[in-house]
Design an enzyme around this catalytic site. Structure first.
Site, short mmCIF file in Angstrom:
data_model
loop_
_atom_site.label_atom_id
_atom_site.label_comp_id
_atom_site.label_asym_id
_atom_site.label_seq_id
_atom_site.Cartn_x
_atom_site.Cartn_y
_atom_site.Cartn_z
N GLY A 63 -67.87 66.95 67.58
CA GLY A 63 -68.34 68.16 66.90
C GLY A 63 -69.46 68.86 67.65
O GLY A 63 -70.05 68.32 68.60
N HIS A 64 -69.80 70.04 67.18
CA HIS A 64 -70.80 70.92 67.80
C HIS A 64 -72.17 70.24 67.87
O HIS A 64 -72.61 69.59 66.92
CB HIS A 64 -70.91 72.21 67.01
N ASP A 65 -72.84 70.40 69.00
CA ASP A 65 -74.23 69.97 69.19
C ASP A 65 -74.41 68.45 69.20
O ASP A 65 -75.55 67.97 69.18
CB ASP A 65 -75.15 70.57 68.11
N CYS A 105 -73.78 67.47 65.47
CA CYS A 105 -75.21 67.11 65.48
C CYS A 105 -75.50 65.62 65.49
O CYS A 105 -76.56 65.20 65.01
CB CYS A 105 -75.92 67.76 64.29
#
Lengths: 303, 303, 303
Positions: free
Chosen positions: A217-219, A237
């Site tokens: 997932g993102h980040d 995250c």
């Protein structure tokens, strides 16, 4: 997301049409996520539950929907809708520009790197030396790939993150303006999806190896020399420290921290931070020894 | 699957070479699935267990392998092999025609819609306004996409459904002649697979958001404003009502109904219908409160 | 991996620069995996735990890091690093040659076979008659596809296997030089990943049907007429016998044997060999009856 150069508090406030607290020439260098933010950057917060966290983070500027006291050496941007205005700032600096050819002209590709047919490469992408990008891979804008990296077929690097605000009658997307960074000696299997950061970078650390059909997932930041088996899913995250091993089909909720050299067995469902060096199993995951004892207990009881 | 215009019972019977019960000019408009069938349409049934369900469905014509009494205002097609003959009817009306270019000439694309490189678009596809179709997406024949839709890279819309009859020495595929409908404001992540209906439409309802690597089976209907996280798998013929939230790696057996605003936690395995507004967990899934109590009970026993 | 013709023990020893035990003209025909090896072939072993297994396997030549007694009618290659030298032998015979067009010139394609747009086909690939290869599929070097096969969009056949040796500060990949064999009448869904064998073939047996988003690891053999539902993951070196049914999201550890007609229910996590004809469930998987009894016991205790 880094601005091309520093902008003043006054300028950023004018972009989103809001009031501010702080010196008008307070310098701002970009936007970032709460778990990654650095001095000079903006975070947004729109829920009282997270006000303190945002105000005491390393962020220099907090985009907030309440007139709170401004912490020392910081500034505030006061908005009735920080989510919307965070998008507005990011939109101002990063525009989606459609591309009608498979490989953008401005791509930087190192020596001995092989790009196979059917690969799409977006704008401002950098790829190092001695890489192989296999057929039908998609590499979105701003992705950075180190040296000696292998990306197998069908993998998508830099898709938009899955991050929405519930507006009651509809979901509003938080625009993705971060990127993906693949460090040296990383190998990624086929048909994986590694989303770009919303404002930070999604990072796969040096020497880590990923199997097929994996979701990152993102980040999220994966450390160095991690081993991740097929069909693992890691939400946004997360911070996975170095030399973590994750076996097939395990899943991780968002914003977790996994300690160095932890081992997560197949199909585990991780919903809490995990300690370094230990082995985990189960859904929800707990220490493998405990989980196996529970399973043995149940087996005995059923007899 | 809708016929181009109505056909008579006699004509359809002649296509498959079978007897019929009913008026020879009885009008037939198409074929459909048992859970979606409407007046004027044909369903097939070849197992005594399902005879009653088919005969009392909304179908006007039942393709069946037993000479039963014909219900009022309906007609029967009598076949020794309804599965084979259902395929024969569908085959007659929908032919697979190979396409040698990435984008078919007859595609309808709305204004401001962006189609990125490497996208394949089959025949009779309609795409609305203000959509973005990211690189290397595959959109098969007859798919309909509304306005303001985002489809991320590597996703496949309209693959053939996974539906086979066991013929003893081999499996025979039920031909897919339905389509995929993506309603307005839907966003779908990277490397998802959304199969076309076997005879009906697989539908993703208005404003729903899907993450990456998600599987949606043939003829499944996702309601409005659902949120579906990465690596979820939903088998064929399910009905997911509005505003359902499904977390990562959850799975659903075929033909289930999930009530409005239900929440299905990560890695749950759903094998029964679920009620509206409740939260579920576990494999097999049950109410989350109950499941968590069970897990706590076991933890205590193991001590 | 078969050599183009037989090579002598002396020649192979000279390629990797090592000593040998055996007649210098001892003929060698290729390299293989321990669970698939045949007379005339080399296996490697570098851990004392597996010495006996390798020395008593059907391999005629054992590449080993200890001066053991040579079994009758066999030969030894003595190396301080069998893993490195096994890679060296394979590298010598199979080179990765970049390809700059979607379909290699040397592909053999049978009659009535349809190749849709966006498909990549590597070198030395053979595809039989009456196949459909849907858009955006990737077929890597040396893949062999029988007659009447369907490969749906986005699927990758022949990606490199996920097999690394931990060198302390980094992971070293075991080079993949095997291939994928898809037998007659197989159908594979969208966005699946079927890795090539490391030295043997990954095989999908005649008439087997695979749904979408499925992972099949290197050197795994799927029998005839198996049915595998969406998002199943099978690690490397497994042997799945004929007519096995595997439901959605089930996972299998490496090197397992699953007996004929076994049924593995959805989301099961298989870590041991399974018997023919039985039904399994749970993570870790056990006989479904037992597992369901355990779940019922727990439910009662929690009340």
């Amino acid at each position: 997301m880094k601005f091309p150069h520093s902008f003043t508090l006054k300028k950023i406030a004018s972009i989103i049409g809001c009031e501010y607290v702080g010196k008008e020439d307070f310098p701002i260098y970009g936007t970032n996520e709460i778990h990654r933010v650095k001095e000079g950057e903006i975070v947004f917060v729109d829920h009282p539950k997270y006000y303190a966290k945002a105000l005491h983070s390393k962020a220099s500027v907090v985009l907030i929907n309440k007139k709170v006291e401004c912490p020392e050496n910081k500034a505030l941007l006061l908005s009735d809708d920080p989510f919307r205005d965070f998008n507005k700032i990011n939109d101002y600096f990063v525009k989606f520009i459609p591309q009608n050819k498979l490989i953008s002209d401005d791509v930087q590709i190192g020596k001995n790197t092989i790009i196979q047919p059917g690969v799409y490469i977006g704008k401002n992408v950098k790829i190092g030396n001695d890489c192989i990008i296999f057929p039908n891979v998609t590499i979105h804008d701003y992705t950075e790939i180190g040296n000696n990296v292998v990306i197998q077929s069908g993998t998508v690097l830099g898709g938009d993150g899955f991050y929405y605000k519930n507006r009651g009658s509809y979901f509003e997307r938080l625009k993705s303006v971060g990127n993906v960074i693949i460090e040296d000696n990383v190998e990624i299997g086929s048909n994986c999806t590694i989303d770009r950061g919303v404002t930070a970078s999604t990072i796969i650390g040096k020497g880590s190896k990923l199997d097929n059909l994996i979701q990152i997932g993102h980040d999220t930041v994966i450390g160095r020399k991690c081993l991740i088996a097929s069909q693992v899913g890691i939400a946004g995250c997360c911070t996975i420290h170095d030399e973590v091993s994750i076996w097939g089909q395990a899943g991780f909720a968002s914003s977790l921290t996994i300690g160095e050299k932890a081992i997560i067995l197949a199909q585990s469902g991780v919903s809490k931070n995990l300690k370094a060096g230990k082995t985990y199993f189960g859904s929800p995951a707990e220490e493998a020894k405990k989980k196996l004892k529970e399973l043995a207990t149940l087996k005995n009881l059923a007899k």
